[in-house]
Design a protein around this motif. Structure first.
Motif, PDB file in Angstrom:
ATOM      1  N   GLY A  30       0.806  -1.219   0.000  1.00  0.00           N
ATOM      2  CA  GLY A  30       0.000   0.000   0.000  1.00  0.00           C
ATOM      3  C   GLY A  30       0.838   1.268   0.000  1.00  0.00           C
ATOM      4  N   ILE A  31       2.150   1.128   0.107  1.00  0.00           N
ATOM      5  CA  ILE A  31       3.012   2.317   0.191  1.00  0.00           C
ATOM      6  C   ILE A  31       3.495   2.692  -1.207  1.00  0.00           C
ATOM      7  CG2 ILE A  31       5.077   3.298   1.276  1.00  0.00           C
ATOM      8  CD1 ILE A  31       4.883   1.021   3.350  1.00  0.00           C
ATOM      9  N   THR A  32       2.867   3.709  -1.803  1.00  0.00           N
ATOM     10  CA  THR A  32       3.162   4.030  -3.208  1.00  0.00           C
ATOM     11  C   THR A  32       4.630   4.389  -3.424  1.00  0.00           C
ATOM     12  OG1 THR A  32       1.895   5.991  -2.602  1.00  0.00           O
ATOM     13  CG2 THR A  32       1.071   4.725  -4.442  1.00  0.00           C
ATOM     14  N   GLU A  33       5.225   5.059  -2.439  1.00  0.00           N
ATOM     15  CA  GLU A  33       6.622   5.469  -2.580  1.00  0.00           C
ATOM     16  C   GLU A  33       7.562   4.306  -2.855  1.00  0.00           C
ATOM     17  OE1 GLU A  33       6.861   8.063   1.001  1.00  0.00           O
ATOM     18  OE2 GLU A  33       8.902   8.304   0.194  1.00  0.00           O
ATOM     19  N   LEU A  34       7.208   3.126  -2.361  1.00  0.00           N
ATOM     20  CA  LEU A  34       8.104   1.977  -2.505  1.00  0.00           C
ATOM     21  C   LEU A  34       7.947   1.277  -3.851  1.00  0.00           C
ATOM     22  CD1 LEU A  34       7.946   0.344   1.033  1.00  0.00           C
ATOM     23  CD2 LEU A  34       9.594   1.973   0.142  1.00  0.00           C
ATOM     24  N   ASN A  35       6.968   1.722  -4.615  1.00  0.00           N
ATOM     25  CA  ASN A  35       6.718   1.037  -5.888  1.00  0.00           C
ATOM     26  C   ASN A  35       7.426   1.668  -7.071  1.00  0.00           C
ATOM     27  OD1 ASN A  35       5.092  -0.970  -4.874  1.00  0.00           O
ATOM     28  ND2 ASN A  35       3.308   0.383  -4.837  1.00  0.00           N
ATOM     29  N   LYS A  36       8.280   2.644  -6.807  1.00  0.00           N
ATOM     30  CA  LYS A  36       8.793   3.392  -7.959  1.00  0.00           C
ATOM     31  C   LYS A  36      10.133   2.872  -8.493  1.00  0.00           C
ATOM     32  CE  LYS A  36      11.058   6.846  -5.235  1.00  0.00           C
ATOM     33  NZ  LYS A  36      10.968   8.056  -4.492  1.00  0.00           N
ATOM     34  N   ILE A  37      10.293   3.094  -9.785  1.00  0.00           N
ATOM     35  CA  ILE A  37      11.577   2.869 -10.460  1.00  0.00           C
ATOM     36  C   ILE A  37      12.047   4.255 -10.875  1.00  0.00           C
ATOM     37  CG2 ILE A  37      12.728   1.869 -12.477  1.00  0.00           C
ATOM     38  CD1 ILE A  37      10.573  -0.276 -12.581  1.00  0.00           C
ATOM     39  N   ASP A  38      13.201   4.697 -10.332  1.00  0.00           N
ATOM     40  CA  ASP A  38      13.716   6.027 -10.652  1.00  0.00           C
ATOM     41  C   ASP A  38      14.976   5.889 -11.481  1.00  0.00           C
ATOM     42  OD1 ASP A  38      12.198   8.063  -9.807  1.00  0.00           O
ATOM     43  OD2 ASP A  38      13.101   8.240  -7.803  1.00  0.00           O
ATOM     44  N   ILE A  39      14.964   6.447 -12.674  1.00  0.00           N
ATOM     45  CA  ILE A  39      16.162   6.347 -13.499  1.00  0.00           C
ATOM     46  C   ILE A  39      16.731   7.738 -13.704  1.00  0.00           C
ATOM     47  CG2 ILE A  39      17.108   5.532 -15.700  1.00  0.00           C
ATOM     48  CD1 ILE A  39      14.778   3.573 -15.844  1.00  0.00           C
ATOM     49  N   SER A  40      17.932   7.987 -13.174  1.00  0.00           N
ATOM     50  CA  SER A  40      18.560   9.290 -13.393  1.00  0.00           C
ATOM     51  C   SER A  40      19.758   9.087 -14.307  1.00  0.00           C
ATOM     52  CB  SER A  40      18.966   9.917 -12.066  1.00  0.00           C
ATOM     53  OG  SER A  40      20.003   9.159 -11.491  1.00  0.00           O
ATOM     54  N   LYS A  41      20.614  10.098 -14.405  1.00  0.00           N
ATOM     55  CA  LYS A  41      21.707  10.017 -15.361  1.00  0.00           C
ATOM     56  C   LYS A  41      22.674   8.879 -15.040  1.00  0.00           C
ATOM     57  CE  LYS A  41      25.122  13.005 -16.725  1.00  0.00           C
ATOM     58  NZ  LYS A  41      25.887  13.271 -15.619  1.00  0.00           N
TER      59      LYS A  41
END
Ligand code: FES
Ligand code: FES
Lengths: 155, 287
Positions: free
Chosen positions: B57-68
């Protein structure tokens, strides 16, 4: 006991569950949805597969309480308006013997063709590799899926 | 089969709420993500707990962050999500290939990479990739955040350095230009457990990295092999020589799945094949 409400095959259903109750058992015993079967009970055979929010999951490895507010589709839902093309082809080709694996195979196939309407044999094998069948040696099942999903050529 | 052990179920929406629960319960709580390991263990009575904390239920933990230069995979990210990302296929080909080789679609739709490293079975498929990528695991407790190198993460079979009151937020993976493969030995496709696995990383400046799973108590980098090859031009003869180092790098056991001789033999073959394949990808560009 906690009351959970979920959409099963398009219908809203509510049921009281204990946190430790397994989705497969709740579907079969409390909600009367009998197409998912218990084969291995540990995620290896695929007989208990259902679609949870559009993705196939092993209902023997899901707590019923986790699915509160979510959508489940089983073979009952897929066949609501009669058998679909894949199911009919399976029937024509005698794809199954005892049929225990059939609901899981149909769920995995449904998920596959949703994303990929004309899969090749490799892709079909990959999608069904987690569904075990103890009777048929798989060939008629793979052939049915191939047949039902091949591209129609119009002149 | 029912779960015999009664527990309370929590589904927090916030990280802080989760950390609060963990600090209250300590050892007496289990984090539930995909559940593909935890539910089996609960059913088979290998794990007992009074509290299950579902982090889906924790949306923050579901992310894939791709930076440089970095990729962050949150602890809710499933293997299917990795497979379905063209960017991850391009930037993390070894992890991508390993994800495709995890069990079957129905498992990959639920199982998470972070769950995989937390259950820490010796055969875990995602470990060789994370090891050759020098990944870092970000964890948090009520007392703050810390970052743990993947090389320090596994402390024994099914054991990690994670403390009971800590929650894994995700994994950081540095982006590097490379080619590579994950080779897995299984009995049949769709099976969960590797009998042997090797991740292979190669790049333009003749860096070679190797890591194994399932042929030792914890997944590990193969340093002797790396040192031997470092900076050298790969040739068939060199690969032959390097193959001889493999038995000294691994400590496979004999069990119901296969014998240690067979695992050793197959590790050599998978190393050879995998390195040749990786070199071909490096030279030919990605397919
Ligand atoms: S009964 Fe669920 S996978 Fe076999
Ligand atoms: S038809 Fe019997 S298990 Fe498949």
């Amino acid at each position: 006991m906690k009351k959970i409400t979920l959409k099963i095959n398009g219908e809203l259903r509510s049921v009281y569950v204990e946190p430790e109750e397994i989705l497969l058992d709740v579907l079969r015993e409390k909600l009367g949805v009998k197409s998912p079967k218990c084969g291995c009970d540990r995620g290896d055979c695929g007989a208990c597969a259902v679609l949870l929010n559009g993705r196939s999951v092993r209902s023997c490895l899901v707590l019923a309480i986790e699915t509160d507010g979510q959508k489940i589709v089983t073979v009952e839902g897929i066949s609501k308006d009669g058998l679909n093309k894949v199911q009919n082809t399976m029937l024509d080709k005698n794809a199954f013997q005892c049929g225990f694996c059939a609901p899981g195979m149909i769920i995995s196939t449904t998920e596959l063709i949703e994303k990929n309407p004309h899969p090749n044999l490799e892709e079909i094998k990959e999608a069904l590799s987690g569904n075990l069948c103890r009777c048929t040696g798989y060939l008629p099942i793979l052939e049915s899926v191939q047949e039902a999903t091949k591209e129609e050529h119009h002149e | 089969m029912a779960i015999l052990n009664d527990f309370k179920y929590y589904k927090p929406k916030e990280i802080n709420e989760t950390l609060q629960l963990l600090s209250e319960f300590k050892e007496n709580a289990k984090i539930l993500a995909g559940g593909t390991d935890l539910i089996v263990h609960l059913k088979e009575n290998l794990v007992k707990t009074e509290n299950v904390i579902d982090i889906k239920g924790i949306t923050e933990l579901n992310k894939i962050d791709i930076s440089k230069d970095n990729i962050f995979l949150g602890s809710g990210v499933t293997f299917t999500e990795i497979i379905e990302s063209p960017e991850l296929k391009d930037k993390l080909p070894i992890l991508w290939e390993a994800s495709k080789k995890v069990a079957s679609v129905g498992i990959r739709n639920r199982a998470t990479v972070v769950g995989n490293i937390c259950s820490a079975v010796p055969s875990l498929d995602s470990a060789p990739a994370l090891l050759v990528y020098d990944a870092e695991i970000v964890v948090q407790s009520k007392n703050g955040k810390r970052t743990i190198s993947i090389h320090d993460w596994f402390t024994g079979p099914k054991q990690t350095i994670l403390k009971p009151e800590e929650l894994v937020l995700g994994i950081n993976i540095p982006i590097t230009i490379h080619a590579g493969v994950y080779e897995k030995l299984g009995r049949y496709r769709g099976e969960d457990l590797a009998q042997a696995g090797i991740g292979i990383f190669v790049d333009e400046i003749k860096n070679y990295r190797f890591a194994y799973c399932a042929v030792g108590p914890v997944p590990k980098r193969m340093k002797k092999l790396e040192d031997f090859l470092q900076g050298k031009e790969i040739s068939d003869k060199l690969i032959e020589e390097a193959t001889e180092i493999i038995p000294s790098e691994i400590s496979p056991i004999t069990d119901i799945r296969s014998s240690k001789e067979y695992r050793t033999h197959m590790m050599k073959i998978m190393f050879k094949r995998g390195l040749q394949k990786s070199m071909a990808i490096l030279k030919g560009g990605r397919s």
